[in-house]
Design a protein around this motif. Sequence first.
Motif, PDB file in Angstrom:
ATOM      1  N   UNK A  77     -39.655 -72.612 -23.337  1.00 40.36           N
ATOM      2  CA  UNK A  77     -40.913 -71.884 -23.203  1.00 40.36           C
ATOM      3  C   UNK A  77     -40.597 -70.413 -22.926  1.00 40.36           C
ATOM      4  N   UNK A  78     -41.228 -69.497 -23.661  1.00 38.74           N
ATOM      5  CA  UNK A  78     -40.924 -68.096 -23.467  1.00 38.74           C
ATOM      6  C   UNK A  78     -41.785 -67.503 -22.361  1.00 38.74           C
ATOM      7  N   UNK A  79     -41.501 -66.231 -22.073  1.00 39.78           N
ATOM      8  CA  UNK A  79     -42.169 -65.540 -20.976  1.00 39.78           C
ATOM      9  C   UNK A  79     -43.680 -65.532 -21.144  1.00 39.78           C
ATOM     10  N   UNK A 102     -43.160 -71.760 -11.717  1.00 37.39           N
ATOM     11  CA  UNK A 102     -42.838 -73.180 -11.874  1.00 37.39           C
ATOM     12  C   UNK A 102     -44.103 -73.991 -12.139  1.00 37.39           C
ATOM     13  N   UNK A 103     -45.148 -73.704 -11.377  1.00 40.00           N
ATOM     14  CA  UNK A 103     -46.407 -74.416 -11.577  1.00 40.00           C
ATOM     15  C   UNK A 103     -47.083 -73.980 -12.879  1.00 40.00           C
ATOM     16  N   UNK A 138     -36.494 -66.915 -16.257  1.00 37.41           N
ATOM     17  CA  UNK A 138     -36.967 -68.121 -15.572  1.00 37.41           C
ATOM     18  C   UNK A 138     -36.834 -69.353 -16.458  1.00 37.41           C
ATOM     19  N   UNK A 139     -36.272 -70.408 -15.890  1.00 39.17           N
ATOM     20  CA  UNK A 139     -36.178 -71.704 -16.571  1.00 39.17           C
ATOM     21  C   UNK A 139     -36.846 -72.732 -15.666  1.00 39.17           C
ATOM     22  N   UNK A 140     -37.979 -73.315 -16.084  1.00 42.21           N
ATOM     23  CA  UNK A 140     -38.689 -74.254 -15.206  1.00 42.21           C
ATOM     24  C   UNK A 140     -37.928 -75.552 -14.987  1.00 42.21           C
TER      25      UNK A 140
END
Length: 257
Positions: A1-3, A107-108, A168-170
């Motif tokens: 998923x991108x930014x 994250x959410x 960021x990587x969830x």
Amino acid sequence: MDKQNHLGNVRVVLSHTSHPGNIGAAARAMKTMGLRHLYLINPRHFPDPQADAMAAGADDILRNAVVCSSIDEALQGVVFTVAMTARLRDISIEVKTPREAMPELLQQAAQQPVAMLFGTEMSGLTNEEMGKAQVLVNIPTNPDFSSLNVAAAVQVMSYELSAAAQDFVPRVQEVQPASHEQVEGYFAHLEKVLFEIGFFTTQNPSRLMQRLRRLYARARPEAEEINILRGILSVTTEYNARLKKRYSEEHSDVQEH
């Protein structure tokens, strides 16, 4: 998923904004950082030419802004809310800096809507509004001059969110967080049952409910856990009704004799 997919689930919610210029400036701050969902709770003046002027090219944010009559309407469907506060005393909800809070918000936001909640220019958020959040955020400022314009606060938060989203990587999230309306439904149910069983006899209901909100904000219940808790409340109501019926029948027999 991108930014952009991360940020697409983020709402910026402004409560009871009194100056339309601040709405426009907040929209501009949002657009510079890739945010696009603006929610306004009972703004004093909107739409307004001053908002358009201060938006300076972020007119699309203003055109698509959602005007709401209540905070619950603005937070409908949201699973995680961070609320801005300048007050640090007498608060038991977790208070973080923007840099600490933004990874958790992202994250959410990887799966469901989240919100950043900002209060009115003069007094900020009410205790009731802060009680709707899971985390409070305080922007560190000069203690001798801590006043921060609401649009400036939106800019700081939007920047920190955008910066956090870069790499960021969830985490894999198997549980389903409870939505705002599920949590609010539970609190309404809980308050009703506490009244029914006489728990508030020696308690201040509003203060106690505020403390319970803080407790659950720290716990952050999942959707299934909310269902379990409401099931417990329903059984409590049924048990209390049976006790009342038995008591009434027993005392009715005594009076007849």
